[in-house]
Design an enzyme around this catalytic site. Structure first.
Site, mmCIF file in Angstrom:
data_model
loop_
_atom_site.group_PDB
_atom_site.id
_atom_site.type_symbol
_atom_site.label_atom_id
_atom_site.label_comp_id
_atom_site.label_asym_id
_atom_site.label_seq_id
_atom_site.Cartn_x
_atom_site.Cartn_y
_atom_site.Cartn_z
ATOM 1 N N CYS A 1 -9.735 -6.938 -2.219
ATOM 2 C CA CYS A 1 -8.364 -6.530 -1.907
ATOM 3 C C CYS A 1 -8.411 -5.126 -1.306
ATOM 4 C CB CYS A 1 -7.523 -6.567 -3.188
ATOM 5 S SG CYS A 1 -5.829 -6.021 -2.948
ATOM 6 N N CYS B 1 2.611 4.572 -0.006
ATOM 7 C CA CYS B 1 3.432 3.558 0.650
ATOM 8 C C CYS B 1 4.848 4.099 0.776
ATOM 9 C CB CYS B 1 3.443 2.268 -0.165
ATOM 10 S SG CYS B 1 4.299 0.906 0.661
ATOM 11 N N CYS C 1 9.183 -0.060 -3.314
ATOM 12 C CA CYS C 1 9.626 -1.208 -4.108
ATOM 13 C C CYS C 1 9.661 -0.757 -5.569
ATOM 14 C CB CYS C 1 8.662 -2.384 -3.952
ATOM 15 S SG CYS C 1 8.542 -2.970 -2.254
ATOM 16 N N GLY D 1 -0.067 0.118 0.176
ATOM 17 C CA GLY D 1 0.499 0.267 1.511
ATOM 18 C C GLY D 1 1.054 -1.004 2.109
ATOM 19 N N GLU D 2 1.730 -0.845 3.237
ATOM 20 C CA GLU D 2 2.312 -1.973 3.967
ATOM 21 C C GLU D 2 1.500 -2.145 5.255
ATOM 22 O OE1 GLU D 2 4.397 -4.575 3.805
ATOM 23 O OE2 GLU D 2 3.737 -4.829 5.873
ATOM 24 N N SER E 1 6.068 -11.166 0.632
ATOM 25 C CA SER E 1 6.643 -10.877 -0.678
ATOM 26 C C SER E 1 8.150 -11.060 -0.599
ATOM 27 C CB SER E 1 6.296 -9.446 -1.085
ATOM 28 O OG SER E 1 4.895 -9.269 -1.026
ATOM 29 N N ASN F 1 10.275 -12.224 -3.400
ATOM 30 C CA ASN F 1 10.654 -11.538 -4.648
ATOM 31 C C ASN F 1 12.101 -11.681 -5.108
ATOM 32 O OD1 ASN F 1 8.026 -10.733 -4.764
ATOM 33 N ND2 ASN F 1 8.385 -8.632 -4.108
ATOM 34 N N ASN G 1 3.331 -6.948 -13.562
ATOM 35 C CA ASN G 1 2.307 -6.152 -14.253
ATOM 36 C C ASN G 1 2.891 -4.791 -14.568
ATOM 37 O OD1 ASN G 1 0.004 -7.985 -14.007
ATOM 38 N ND2 ASN G 1 0.234 -7.630 -11.818
HETATM 39 N N1 SAH Z 1 3.036 -4.171 1.019
HETATM 40 C C1 SAH Z 1 2.482 -5.484 0.906
HETATM 41 C C2 SAH Z 1 1.155 -5.537 0.179
HETATM 42 C C3 SAH Z 1 1.035 -4.780 -1.117
HETATM 43 S S1 SAH Z 1 1.794 -5.428 -2.570
HETATM 44 C C4 SAH Z 1 3.486 -6.426 0.279
HETATM 45 O O1 SAH Z 1 4.531 -5.970 -0.151
HETATM 46 O O2 SAH Z 1 3.246 -7.632 0.267
HETATM 47 C C5 SAH Z 1 0.971 -6.918 -2.942
HETATM 48 C C6 SAH Z 1 1.770 -7.849 -3.840
HETATM 49 O O3 SAH Z 1 1.894 -7.314 -5.164
HETATM 50 C C7 SAH Z 1 3.194 -8.084 -3.355
HETATM 51 O O4 SAH Z 1 3.502 -9.461 -3.376
HETATM 52 C C8 SAH Z 1 4.039 -7.350 -4.374
HETATM 53 O O5 SAH Z 1 5.320 -7.922 -4.462
HETATM 54 C C9 SAH Z 1 3.207 -7.507 -5.636
HETATM 55 N N2 SAH Z 1 3.479 -6.510 -6.666
HETATM 56 C C10 SAH Z 1 3.760 -5.214 -6.493
HETATM 57 N N3 SAH Z 1 3.943 -4.602 -7.677
HETATM 58 C C11 SAH Z 1 3.751 -5.532 -8.634
HETATM 59 C C12 SAH Z 1 3.763 -5.505 -10.081
HETATM 60 N N4 SAH Z 1 4.010 -4.392 -10.752
HETATM 61 N N5 SAH Z 1 3.505 -6.656 -10.730
HETATM 62 C C13 SAH Z 1 3.229 -7.793 -10.051
HETATM 63 N N6 SAH Z 1 3.169 -7.865 -8.701
HETATM 64 C C14 SAH Z 1 3.442 -6.759 -8.004
#
Ligand code: SAH
Length: 356
Positions: free
Chosen positions: A103, A110, A114, A159-160, A213, A215, A289
């Site tokens: 990964c 970032c 979020c 990051g994105e 994502s 969500n 998490n």
């Molecule tokens: N910026 C990108 C990649 C990084 S996050 C994105 O948003 O997809 C990778 C994944 O982890 C995303 O699906 C995000 O929603 C998830 N994620 C972020 N924080 C999290 C957490 N605390 N618990 C579970 N998943 C999480």
């Protein structure tokens, strides 16, 4: 001095021309750097000493390597790469039954903030260079034991990735080039929070897997947890996914972080099934998490299973991704870019796991 890990093959061919070196030099250097992962120009033994001396006056090979590695009780390894300006990012090696997934982080910090992700808390520092992206693959290789091999790469770390498009697309080309890292396209996945122009460009430029994502199933909930939704709302995002060019037998991965009492109700699952109709996709449910200071809770297992059942009954292939590496702060959403802070997050996650 220029860092050779920052050069695509095409850029290198240009440099070689300027230096009045033979055209095949570009391929030699490119393979040494990315395929064989050498760390010095002197190691390029099929290049004459005179040419190597000339190269050394202009180029070096970047990558400080992994500064620190930490291993989770489930075998997940997290490593921290430090850069010359003092910034650092984390990468994670995740073992699976028949795979070893790396990964990769695409940015230091970032900008998307979020609410459920610890990376957003630290704010945005900068985009990673091609060298810093590639170095994560080479550092991972250096950590592995001789019988191990990275089989899959996911751009899902800090990051994105679609907000660092130019470097990320070069990186993807190097990842999937048989003269360089040599991963097949279907072993590479990019995950985005839903940057619509980036999704469109990616569809034209690359054949790798796309993960998005989502969500949440409505703009209000999504906007509350993902500020990026104000710019790229759900309806437009879904329509971009419907238009995304998918090769035969390929799917878009829909990621859905399950947050207790926020988006984990049965009704939400029904809405999600409806929202995704018409998109060839599979769904990854990721139970939240935890990290220190987070305002969310991990959903009850019963609710996670019920959510998955609704989607499966609606015909979606659905996986529940219990993230690995939570005890060392290496799970989704726990990467903070510093082992100090990571440990704090990790402790709270471990504590949470114990008390559940
Ligand atoms: N910026 C990108 C990649 C990084 S996050 C994105 O948003 O997809 C990778 C994944 O982890 C995303 O699906 C995000 O929603 C998830 N994620 C972020 N924080 C999290 C957490 N605390 N618990 C579970 N998943 C999480």
């Amino acid at each position: 001095m220029k860092d050779l890990r920052n050069f695509t093959y095409e850029d290198l061919a240009q440099e070689v021309k300027v230096l009045e070196e033979k055209p095949y030099r570009a391929l030699q250097i490119y393979s040494w750097v990315f395929r064989f992962g050498v760390t010095s120009i002197d190691a390029m033994t099929d290049i004459s000493k005179a040419s190597r001396e000339k190269l050394k006056e202009l180029f070096f090979i970047g990558g400080d390597g992994a500064v620190k590695v930490i291993t989770s009780s489930d075998g997940t390894r997290k490593f921290l790469s430090g850069f010359s300006d003092g910034l650092s990012v984390e990468s994670v090696l995740i073992p699976g039954e028949d795979r070893l997934t790396l990964c990769v982080s695409s940015q230091a910090g970032c900008a998307l903030r979020c609410a459920f992700c610890v990376t957003g808390k630290t704010g945005f520092s900068r985009n990673l260079t091609l060298s810093e992206l590639s170095s994560q693959v080479l550092s991972a290789r250096a950590i592995l034991s001789p019988n191990e091999r990275v089989t899959n790469v996911v751009l899902m770390g800090m990051g994105e990735p679609l907000l660092n498009y130019d470097n990320v697309i070069k990186f993807i080309n190097i990842l999937t080039d048989s003269r360089a890292f040599g991963f097949s396209h279907n072993k590479v996945t990019l995950s985005t929070a839903g940057i619509i122009p980036g999704i469109k460009r990616l569809g034209e430029d690359a054949k790798i897997n796309l993960a998005v994502s989502i969500n949440a199933t409505d703009d209000k909930t999504r906007g509350d947890i993902m500020p990026v939704n104000a710019k790229y709302p759900l309806k437009e995002l879904i329509s971009a996914l419907k238009d995304y060019p998918l090769a035969n037998k390929r799917f878009i991965t829909i990621e859905y972080v399950l947050l207790k009492s926020v988006n984990d109700g049965e009704g939400r699952a029904v809405e999600l099934a409806r929202l995704l109709r018409g998109i060839r996709c599979k769904i990854n449910l990721i139970p939240f998490n935890g990290w220190q200071g987070a305002r969310f809770e991990t959903p009850d297992e019963r609710d996670v299973t019920r959510f998955a059942d609704v989607l499966r009954r609606a015909g979606y292939e659905t996986f529940i991704r219990f993230s690995k590496g939570a005890d060392v702060g290496a799970a989704c959403g726990q990467l903070s870019g510093s082992f100090g802070k990571g440990f704090a997050g990790a402790q709270s996650a471990a504590f949470q796991a114990e008390t559940l």
